[in-house]
Design a protein around this motif. Structure first.
Motif, PDB file in Angstrom:
ATOM      1  N   LEU A 183      62.622   0.199 -24.868  1.00  0.00           N
ATOM      2  CA  LEU A 183      63.956  -0.458 -24.421  1.00  0.00           C
ATOM      3  C   LEU A 183      64.763  -1.222 -25.603  1.00  0.00           C
ATOM      4  O   LEU A 183      65.901  -0.270 -24.423  1.00  0.00           O
ATOM      5  CB  LEU A 183      63.622  -1.725 -24.038  1.00  0.00           C
ATOM      6  N   TYR A 242      61.340  -1.821 -14.712  1.00  0.00           N
ATOM      7  CA  TYR A 242      61.570  -2.568 -16.038  1.00  0.00           C
ATOM      8  C   TYR A 242      62.433  -2.101 -16.263  1.00  0.00           C
ATOM      9  O   TYR A 242      63.420  -2.949 -16.940  1.00  0.00           O
ATOM     10  CB  TYR A 242      59.927  -2.082 -16.200  1.00  0.00           C
ATOM     11  N   GLU A 245      65.979  -3.577 -14.607  1.00  0.00           N
ATOM     12  CA  GLU A 245      66.310  -5.006 -14.587  1.00  0.00           C
ATOM     13  C   GLU A 245      66.546  -4.670 -15.981  1.00  0.00           C
ATOM     14  O   GLU A 245      67.433  -6.214 -16.514  1.00  0.00           O
ATOM     15  CB  GLU A 245      64.787  -5.727 -14.571  1.00  0.00           C
ATOM     16  N   ASN A 246      65.934  -4.414 -17.126  1.00  0.00           N
ATOM     17  CA  ASN A 246      66.427  -4.494 -18.242  1.00  0.00           C
ATOM     18  C   ASN A 246      66.815  -3.802 -19.140  1.00  0.00           C
ATOM     19  O   ASN A 246      67.412  -4.494 -20.313  1.00  0.00           O
ATOM     20  CB  ASN A 246      64.554  -4.530 -19.485  1.00  0.00           C
TER      21      ASN A 246
END
Length: 351
Positions: A183, A242, A245-246
């Protein structure tokens, strides 16, 4: 179709109609490059029309002129010439099928004629498939390297579209390591483009192998379990959510392959890469005017020429010894890359 000779049945118009029907019926994964680099046509094809980073023309090295087409029996590049890549292959009707077709025509058995013609057409369609493969190879090289490099038949071409050094991003810990931080790596990559004054990239292209590595990542698994209060089984869709959203990121997987000149399967998009791209088209697939199409327009040819796929020329020419039809497929094509400044390429897996 009714006719008295092989020339009445096997024409470029008939082959084009058969090919277009096959395209409509095919149920297969489309080329990603067709979506990201839509086809456009112009007369000729000059380097100044092909844009890369900062609107500049890509640099070019090595070219050849007047290269005779090479007989073709496999997918790949065979001959390249002129300032833009010129792809050209031809194929004669197989001797055995030619004899069968002549016998069928003489007997007047239409069902037998149709069966043989389908077999001949299927063989010749491989030339058109090869033309599509050549286009996709160039487009995927652009996305994965910012360059196009081709070599075959004694010719070599190299085009550099001018990506900046920071667009080929090096991550600290490869994602093969389950304790890596994908991320953060992705957010760092997004900031590279954002800091250049462009919109933050919201799309990515990668492979199934990278997706599998991400699904094993300890930090991602823990975050997904926390988000669901431990009530979810990790799936690919959970993983995509994931990153939506991030990182506000949509991830596409492209694992399509082709056969190279030696008959070996090769990937269009490298398996270890993760590439951020902007929304919208990345450029265009520009088709120029092939010599065959130019001759057709001028009337300076006895051959029959039909254009398919925006700019691919199918040319059929009668031969008398043996009595047959030579089919040639050619294209002058090259992608532009107007969005070259807005991508980031990262090698994210260990060898």
């Amino acid at each position: 179709m009714e006719g008295n000779t092989i020339f009445d049945y096997f024409t470029s118009k008939a082959l084009a109609a058969y090919y277009n029907t096959l395209l409509a019926d095919k149920n297969m994964q489309p080329f990603l490059g067709d979506e990201l680099f839509p086809a456009k046509k112009k007369m000729g094809l000059n380097l100044k029309w092909i844009k890369g980073a900062k609107g500049l023309s890509p640099s070019l090295s090595l070219s050849a002129f007047d290269v005779k087409s090479t007989k073709k029996d496999r997918i790949g590049f065979e001959s390249l010439q002129t300032r833009m890549p010129f792809f050209k292959n031809d194929m004669l009707i197989d001797e055995e099928l030619r004899q069968e077709l002549l016998i069928a025509i003489e007997s007047g058995n239409t069902d037998y004629i149709d069966t043989i013609l389908r077999s001949i057409f299927d063989d010749t369609v491989t030339l058109l498939d090869a033309a599509a493969v050549a286009r996709e190879r160039m487009r995927m090289q652009l996305i994965s390297t910012g360059t196009i490099v081709m070599s075959n038949n004694g010719q070599e071409y190299s085009y550099d579209y001018g990506l900046a050094e920071d667009q080929k991003h090096t991550i600290t810990t490869k994602w093969s390591n389950t304790n890596s931080d994908p991320l953060k790596d992705i957010q760092d990559m997004q900031e590279i483009i954002e800091n250049k004054g462009y919109a933050r990239p919201r799309r990515a292209i990668t492979s199934r192998k990278v997706i599998r590595a991400l699904m094993k990542n300890e930090g991602i698994k823990e975050a997904i379990y926390v988000m669901s209060n431990g009530k979810v089984t990790l799936t690919e869709e959970n993983l995509r959510n994931y990153f939506r959203e991030n990182a506000n990121l949509e991830i596409a997987v492209y694992d399509k392959s082709y056969l190279d000149e030696s008959g070996k399967a090769q990937r269009y998009f490298p398996e270890d890469l993760f590439v951020l791209i902007p929304e919208g088209n990345l450029g265009n697939t520009w088709f120029g005017t092939t010599p065959e199409e130019a001759d057709l327009r001028s009337g300076a040819t006895d051959a029959e020429v039909v254009i398919v796929d925006t700019g691919v020329a199918i040319t059929t020419t009668k031969t008398t010894d043996p009595v047959s039809v030579d089919t040639k497929v050619s294209e002058v094509v090259m992608p532009s890359f107007e969005a070259a400044d807005q991508i980031v390429i990262a090698d994210v897996l260990d060898e």
